[in-house]
Write a protein that holds these residues in place. Structure first.
Motif, PDB file in Angstrom:
ATOM      1  N   ALA A  85       0.826  -1.210   0.000  1.00 52.42           N
ATOM      2  CA  ALA A  85       0.000   0.000   0.000  1.00 52.42           C
ATOM      3  C   ALA A  85       0.859   1.258   0.000  1.00 52.42           C
ATOM      4  N   GLU A  86       0.199   2.369  -0.233  1.00 53.76           N
ATOM      5  CA  GLU A  86       0.892   3.653  -0.283  1.00 53.76           C
ATOM      6  C   GLU A  86       1.515   4.010   1.063  1.00 53.76           C
ATOM      7  N   ASP A  87       0.847   3.624   2.144  1.00 53.69           N
ATOM      8  CA  ASP A  87       1.320   3.958   3.488  1.00 53.69           C
ATOM      9  C   ASP A  87       1.378   2.699   4.348  1.00 53.69           C
ATOM     10  N   PRO A  88       2.313   1.780   4.069  1.00 55.35           N
ATOM     11  CA  PRO A  88       2.331   0.507   4.801  1.00 55.35           C
ATOM     12  C   PRO A  88       2.567   0.672   6.297  1.00 55.35           C
ATOM     13  N   LEU A  89       3.253   1.735   6.707  1.00 52.85           N
ATOM     14  CA  LEU A  89       3.571   1.889   8.132  1.00 52.85           C
ATOM     15  C   LEU A  89       2.319   2.020   8.981  1.00 52.85           C
ATOM     16  N   THR A  90       1.318   2.759   8.487  1.00 54.41           N
ATOM     17  CA  THR A  90       0.066   2.894   9.231  1.00 54.41           C
ATOM     18  C   THR A  90      -0.567   1.528   9.456  1.00 54.41           C
ATOM     19  N   GLY A  91      -0.590   0.703   8.427  1.00 54.91           N
ATOM     20  CA  GLY A  91      -1.161  -0.636   8.555  1.00 54.91           C
ATOM     21  C   GLY A  91      -0.354  -1.520   9.478  1.00 54.91           C
ATOM     22  N   LEU A  92       0.965  -1.463   9.384  1.00 53.67           N
ATOM     23  CA  LEU A  92       1.822  -2.298  10.231  1.00 53.67           C
ATOM     24  C   LEU A  92       1.672  -1.918  11.702  1.00 53.67           C
TER      25      LEU A  92
END
Length: 459
Positions: A208-215
């Motif tokens: 995704a564009e912002d994987p850190l938020t999901g992780l």
């Protein structure tokens, strides 16, 4: 809201047969966000056999791989269409796959959908907008909510908890507090989901564009503990005597850096992002505090490579991905020390040949791994790696590093030593390859002399 002419054409076809057809789910959400894609999702009161009959003769191709879930697929003018009978699917709390039964109305179908932003519909061909659960308001607020109680939604399909984190990463939306609370309380239910479904959803999150938020969501809610416990395990305790960089935060920064590299080079790279995520998972198992209070993680790259391989296999990743990520994790520390002038041309050759086809990714991973806030140190590391890449290019011009092989082949070895095919030939071949890596190309005469010397000492 723009609606594809193909969707209207299909709507008229269903209406003529006295069936309902509605554009639904991500197709409506993305259209409202101005992100029209090539995939269109529909729901209908028609059953699969009736849908298939209506698509045949109109669609360029049809497929029935999703029939057991009430879905018929089709292709038309470059668009991929999926038409699904109204349904209500649920887990019984024991099985690992959903049971499917057909629903009877559009609103019932929308109620069973995962999130409010995916529970809007546009009826075709009249373009009537239906939004019974406030999806448009949540879309405007950039918020992930559920049509009913989150506990009911996640109880129907626990994978939706992971999907919530994925949408937060893809859309940069916030998670509704009630949804987040349910994710935390019900995280253990994710264990009911097959590894393959978890893998596919997690891969989408990571790309995704912002994987850190999901992780971060996966770790904070406990979902990561179910299928990727090594991630939360990176949050090493920092004691007063052995302070060191938080490995968890460092890892997230490396993932962010890697995402910047791959996006700039043509799109998200799953192998690179998995390697960035897993490159330091061996640190907790190798952490040691010395007599001087210093912290070390000796051989964590080798331990981490074994751990990464085991985890990726448990998640059913394909063997080529497992192999590539494992190689990158095992090699990610190799570069350090280059700046001290310790590398010979032989070391550079080994770096290239050990990396094999992963060399370009290894370049990106190594650069991504530099997260120091010390600007002088960061510039020095970047300069050192620039020098290494230039050195690789120089040696490549002189030698074919992509295909380093001994200067004598198996037939020449057998002829010179007078031996048949067997272990001796393999050992001789390996010796000559090591010699080739150490000294570079040899003339046939030099290679033959070295082989005779080796044979005198070992045979």
């Amino acid at each position: 809201m723009r609606v594809s002419p193909i969707a209207d054409e299909l709507g008229r076809r269903f209406a003529a047969a006295e069936h309902e057809l509605h554009l639904v789910g991500g197709s409506v959400r993305d259209a409202l966000l101005g992100r029209l894609g090539d995939d269109l999702d529909f729901c209908t009161d028609a059953h699969p056999d009736q849908t298939l009959a209506l698509l045949k003769g109109w669609a360029e191709a049809t497929w029935e791989t999703g029939r057991e879930f009430g879905t018929i697929g089709a292709q038309k003018h470059g668009l991929r269409l999926e038409v699904t009978t109204y349904r209500a699917e649920a887990y019984d709390g024991v099985s690992r796959n959903p049971s499917v039964r057909y629903g009877t109305s559009l609103e019932d179908d929308l109620l069973r959908r995962d999130f409010t932003v995916n529970a809007m519909a546009v009826s075709l061909p009249e373009h009537r907008f239906t939004d019974p659960f406030g999806g448009l308001d949540d879309l405007a607020a950039r918020r992930i909510g559920t049509p009913g109680k989150p506990s009911l939604s996640f109880g129907d399909d626990p994978l939706r908890m992971l999907r919530a984190a994925r949408f937060a990463a893809q859309l940069r939306f916030a998670i509704d507090p009630a949804v987040r609370q349910a994710m935390t309380q019900m995280s253990g239910d994710l264990s009911r989901i097959t590894a393959e479904r978890i893998r596919d959803e997690f891969s989408k999150l990571l790309l995704a564009e912002d994987p850190l938020t999901g992780l971060r969501l996966l770790v904070d809610t406990g979902l990561a503990d179910i299928f990727l416990p090594e991630l939360a395990g990176l949050r090493l305790e920092i004691d007063e005597h052995a302070q060191h960089k938080d490995v968890y935060e460092h890892t997230l920064k490396v993932v962010s850096n890697a995402a910047g590299f791959d996006t700039a080079d043509g799109g998200p790279d799953l192998v690179l992002r998995l390697a960035a995520l897993l490159h330091d998972i061996g640190k907790p198992a190798t952490k040691a505090v010395g007599a001087d209070g210093g912290v070390s993680f000796h051989h964590h790259e080798l331990v981490g490579a074994r751990m990464a391989k085991a985890r990726l296999k448990a998640l059913k990743y394909p063997n080529d991905i497992v192999k590539a990520v494992t190689k990158l994790v095992s090699l990610h520390l190799r570069f350090y020390g280059y700046g001290r002038g310790e590398w010979t041309d032989s070391a550079v050759r080994r770096y290239v040949t050990d990396a094999e086809e992963q060399l370009a990714r290894l370049h990106k991973l190594t650069r991504s791994d530099c997260t120091t806030r010390n600007r002088r140190k960061a510039l020095q590391l970047a300069s050192d790696y620039d020098a290494l890449e230039a050195r690789i290019d120089r040696i490549r011009e002189e030698e074919d590093l992509a295909r380093v092989r001994p200067d004598l082949d198996g037939n020449a070895i057998m002829e010179l030593l007078g031996v048949p095919p067997g272990p001796i030939v393999g050992k001789a071949w390996q010796y000559l390859k090591e010699l080739r890596l150490e000294r570079g190309p040899l003339s046939p005469e030099q290679a033959q002399e070295e082989l005779r010397r080796w044979a005198d000492e070992n045979l």
